[in-house]
Design a protein around this motif. Structure first.
Motif, PDB file in Angstrom:
ATOM      1  N   UNK A 127      46.581  39.162  38.649  1.00 43.27           N
ATOM      2  CA  UNK A 127      45.056  38.901  38.379  1.00 43.27           C
ATOM      3  C   UNK A 127      44.598  37.646  38.788  1.00 43.27           C
ATOM      4  N   UNK A 169      40.051  41.398  43.388  1.00 42.75           N
ATOM      5  CA  UNK A 169      40.757  41.253  42.161  1.00 42.75           C
ATOM      6  C   UNK A 169      40.636  42.657  41.387  1.00 42.75           C
ATOM      7  N   UNK A 170      39.648  43.086  41.341  1.00 42.46           N
ATOM      8  CA  UNK A 170      39.172  44.439  40.902  1.00 42.46           C
ATOM      9  C   UNK A 170      40.046  45.609  41.675  1.00 42.46           C
ATOM     10  N   UNK A 177      44.213  44.054  42.513  1.00 40.86           N
ATOM     11  CA  UNK A 177      45.209  43.572  41.249  1.00 40.86           C
ATOM     12  C   UNK A 177      44.775  44.400  39.937  1.00 40.86           C
ATOM     13  N   UNK A 178      43.635  44.919  39.697  1.00 38.46           N
ATOM     14  CA  UNK A 178      43.483  45.558  38.548  1.00 38.46           C
ATOM     15  C   UNK A 178      43.598  47.057  38.578  1.00 38.46           C
ATOM     16  N   UNK A 208      36.164  38.744  44.006  1.00 38.94           N
ATOM     17  CA  UNK A 208      36.047  39.673  42.739  1.00 38.94           C
ATOM     18  C   UNK A 208      36.261  40.996  42.846  1.00 38.94           C
TER      19      UNK A 208
END
Lengths: 542, 306
Positions: B164, B152-153, B156-157, B149
């Motif tokens: 994502x 991802x944050x 990707x984000x 996570x």
């Protein structure tokens, strides 16, 4: 339009918070064209309407298939869909005569005719199909003989010509048309079922507003608009992609980045409070109370729960408001067994007030002033163990010592369906949700004598033959003029159950959906009480 | 060598037989009824019983198992209870993504872990050694879910460097492979360091140094070749682990691998899928370990199989 997310969200990714939600609706004139992406955590198992039977399958099956009848958007009023008009009913309430719309085509180009409906219902009844919906249709004349292998056809199903169909029942059933609107009765073409060789669920062909164009196992399903769809110029969208396997938190980030248009699993608990309080998302969130009830079942076959006073005391001991707080307020406290949107719901029902002192008095009257030991079963998926602990604390406050058995859902179901095995069961994660909007669906499968059997869903194991007789009599009231009396009778039946305190009705879930800026859909479309999501009615901003 | 390989293949068949029996027994003993899970909550008891008969679950355990084995000889893994699709097809659809994730993860484990392990061994007892071992410990101890996570944050984000989630090209593969790679790299670094320290103390290394070979030549030409034997064994084990599926990483990233397939099957007690994936994973693990054993003599000629 892309959105940025508040910087505080990373922290929200890792913790749960609590709620208040806003209600908005994007009611605009639907534009034709465009496509949307919907995310789900779990894979879609099957799109065979005779088999697929959960909140995720239903709306997707509705994209591909049609039934003879359907409901008015967002409501519980039946309307004809494949049927040209509502059926006529014989005076004895046993025979329903349908006339099909002419010219409706399956996706393979063949016209849908009455024989297809006969085939569809026969297939659902056939044990080889292994349909979970089989028992809904065994009330059709000759169905049980067919199921038992004593007949080759179902005598109560008759096609007359291309568009005429009559269905005769063994006994009148006021909920029969609701049953005919269920997914199990969505019409399938025989030749495509045969062609799929047992894998029709992955190669579905129906007559619905969308066709399945691509299915990559574990990744996505792609649907295209059916240009030949016959009903009300629907659908509006050209395409729908269902992405599966996305963690809800990642799906939420994807939505804020414009890569996903609808969170199929709703707002993840970790971000819930932050998102619903953020004014920037107000227009993207809709909520509605579901037609379901989460309850604590009290086994009437296990001492001392066999004493009605003890069951009433437990009803008075539990603080339902606290339980709703634990799930961020995403529920409405239940006062009775039926949910508010269910016909027959008693708006005047008070239920049992939270009254620990009264509970202790009742326990003392039952000779249990020192309390007693018992076991509370719960599904081990969050938040259910936390909710069970809250119930445990409330019970302890009145002297009831409940030990918690937190287990896998399948194990809890097994224990609850075994006589004398589970004194108390918290239904969280397994709340009873309507199959169709009729109070009989909240009685026969879960509270009647016929369901108080090994492997059944009557977890209190309560059997009152007099109530069964009353419900049976009510279900035979099929004339339009009898409907108000029928619903009143069901109100009385549930009031009697409430007096017997076989459940502690805790809450009715409030579902929240979050959609992107571009997706246009009202609460009736995105929180439909029957189909959950009406894809055929969704559109995008142009 | 051929005799050894044949012997190991026979062993593998035995392993598969035991794995299938144990899995079948364990699932059979679960206090849950697959027929009820297939039927769903609104089905009557009669419908559940009818489904139980259709699935053959009303037969005795040994009859069920014998029937399963009979089908297995024809490479038929049966049909999923829930999806009604052939299990063989379901597994086949997940092999590609699982294989890609496995290759990506092992490649990153080696790319990160081996240089760090070598560096730590060469700087034994000094700050690089302490740093690498600390990082290796943190990497191995970091919960996958949190790491996934966080990646991802951040990547990707926040910085939009990667998608994502979901399955696609190389850009989709990097984050899930990195999540697995960071954890695994720690183990590889620790293992190679220990193995290399052992080899660097051997007489033949001292001889090579005494003959005036450059440190790099000694390391690559003499030490590493023997020190990588346990690494090869570990790659074999990793292949098995990853081919069995990695549920957490696959779930976070929406990666359509075997891990998610079997996890979904466990939730609904879909016995054919559970047993099918276990047998497939056991076969891959056995094969990977056999390959690792067959590679050993090429790396270290002192090892001979008779």
């Amino acid at each position: 339009m892309r959105r940025t997310i508040p910087r505080a969200v990373p922290a929200a990714l890792l913790m749960s918070l609590s709620l208040a939600a806003t209600q908005t609706a994007s009611a605009q004139t639907p534009a034709r064209g465009g496509s949307i992406v919907v995310s789900y955590k779990d894979d879609v198992t099957t799109l065979d309407p005779a088999i697929g039977y959960d909140y995720q399958n239903w709306p997707i099956e509705k994209m591909v298939f049609d039934g003879l009848l359907d409901y008015a958007p967002g409501g519980t009023t039946l309307q004809p869909r494949l049927a040209a008009k509502m059926p006529t009913v014989s005076k004895d309430g046993l025979t329903y005569t349908f006339t099909l719309r002419p010219g409706v085509k399956f996706h393979n180009g063949r016209e849908l005719v009455a024989d297809d409906v006969v085939y569809t219902l026969t297939r659902v009844l056939d044990p080889k199909t292994k349909s979970p919906g089989q028992s809904f249709y065994t009330g059709i004349k000759g169905a049980q003989a067919f199921v038992d292998g004593k007949a080759k056809t179902v005598s109560g199903l008759k096609a007359s010509g291309k568009y005429g169909l009559s269905i005769t029942l063994e006994a009148p059933n006021a909920a029969f048309l609701n049953i005919m609107a269920m997914n199990f009765a969505y019409v399938v073409p025989k030749e495509e079922v045969a062609k799929a060789g047992g894998d029709f669920g992955h190669k579905p062909v129906g007559s619905g507003p969308f066709t399945l164009s691509k299915w990559v196992s574990g990744q996505s399903l792609e649907f295209k608009r059916n240009p030949a769809y016959f009903y009300n110029s629907l659908p509006y969208l050209d395409g729908v992609t269902i992405k599966v396997g996305l963690d809800p938190s990642v799906a939420f980030l994807s939505l804020t980045r414009g890569e996903v248009d609808l969170l199929g699993d709703g707002i993840p608990p970790a971000q819930f409070l932050q998102v619903v309080k953020d004014p920037r998302y107000r227009a993207n969130i809709l909520n509605k109370t579901s037609v379901n009830t989460s309850y604590l079942s009290l086994n009437t076959q296990v001492k001392p729960l066999s004493d009605v006073r003890v069951r009433q005391a437990i009803n008075m001991a539990i603080d339902k408001t606290k339980l709703v707080r634990i799930i961020n307020g995403r529920a409405q406290v239940a006062k009775t067994y039926l949910p508010p949107l269910m016909p027959g719901y008693d708006a005047g029902a008070k239920g049992y007030a939270f009254d620990p002192a009264g509970a202790r008095k009742l326990l003392a009257a039952a000779g249990l002033s020192k309390g007693f030991d018992t076991v509370l079963y719960t599904n081990s998926t969050d938040p259910n163990p936390r909710l069970a602990q809250s119930i445990q604390q409330d019970l302890a406050a009145v002297g009831i010592r409940a030990s918690i058995k937190s287990q896998a859902q399948s194990t809890v179901i097994e224990a609850a369906g075994t006589k004398g095995a589970a004194p108390m069961v918290w239904s969280g994660g397994m709340a009873w949700t309507q199959d169709y909007p009729d109070p009989s669906d909240f009685y026969w499968p879960i509270l009647s004598c016929r369901s108080a059997v090994s492997g059944g869903w009557n977890w209190p194991w309560y059997c009152d033959k007099a109530l069964d007789a009353r419900a049976d009599k009510a279900d035979r009231m099929v004339a339009p003029g009898q409907q108000a009396a029928r619903l009143n009778e069901y109100k009385a039946i549930f009031a009697a159950l409430d007096k017997q305190a076989v459940w502690v009705p805790i809450y009715h879930e409030v579902r929240h959906v979050m959609h992107s800026d571009k997706l246009v859909g009202t609460a009736a479309d995105l929180l439909d009480p029957i189909h959950f999501i009406s894809y055929e009615r969704l559109s995008v901003k142009k | 060598m051929l005799g050894f390989a044949l012997g190991r293949l026979l062993q593998a068949l035995g392993v598969l037989l035991v794995a299938s029996f144990l899995t079948f027994t364990l699932v059979f003993l679960l206090p849950a009824d697959p027929a009820r899970m297939v039927a769903g909550p609104s089905a009557s008891v009669q419908t559940v019983n009818s489904i139980r008969r259709e699935l053959g679950l009303d037969r005795p355990f040994l009859a069920q198992y014998a029937g399963y084995l009979g089908r297995l000889t024809g490479l038929d893994l049966g049909r999923s209870y829930k999806q009604n699709s052939p299990v063989r097809d379901l597994i086949a659809s997940r092999i590609g993504p699982t294989f890609q994730l496995m290759l990506g993860a092992i490649a990153l484990e080696l790319l990160i872990g081996l240089p760090l392990g070598i560096w730590a061994a060469l700087k034994r007892g000094r700050w690089p050694d302490t740093l690498v071992m600390g990082l290796a410990f943190i990497g191995a101890a970091t919960p996958q879910f949190w790491l996934a996570l966080s990646l991802v944050y951040l990547l990707a984000y926040r910085f939009a460097l990667f998608p994502l989630g979901g399955y696609g090209g190389l850009s989709h593969l990097i984050l899930p492979a990195l999540t697995l790679g960071i954890g695994g790299a720690g183990w590889y670094a620790r293992m190679l360091r220990a193995s290399l320290l052992d080899v660097l103390d051997q007489d033949y290394i001292r001889t090579a140094r005494a003959k005036g070979q450059r440190p790099a030549g000694v390391l690559v030409g003499h030490a590493l070749r023997n020190a990588t034997l346990p690494v090869i064994t570990m790659i074999g084990l990793d292949i098995g682990t990853f081919m069995g599926g990695v549920v957490v990483v696959e779930s976070v990233f929406g990666w359509p691998g075997l891990g998610r397939l079997v996890w979904d099957a466990i939730r609904v007690v879909d016995i054919p899928v559970i047993v099918g994936v276990v047998i497939f994973s056991a076969a891959v693990i056995t094969l990977a370990n056999l390959l690792a054993d067959l590679v050993h003599p090429f790396v270290d000629p002192r090892i001979r199989y008779r």
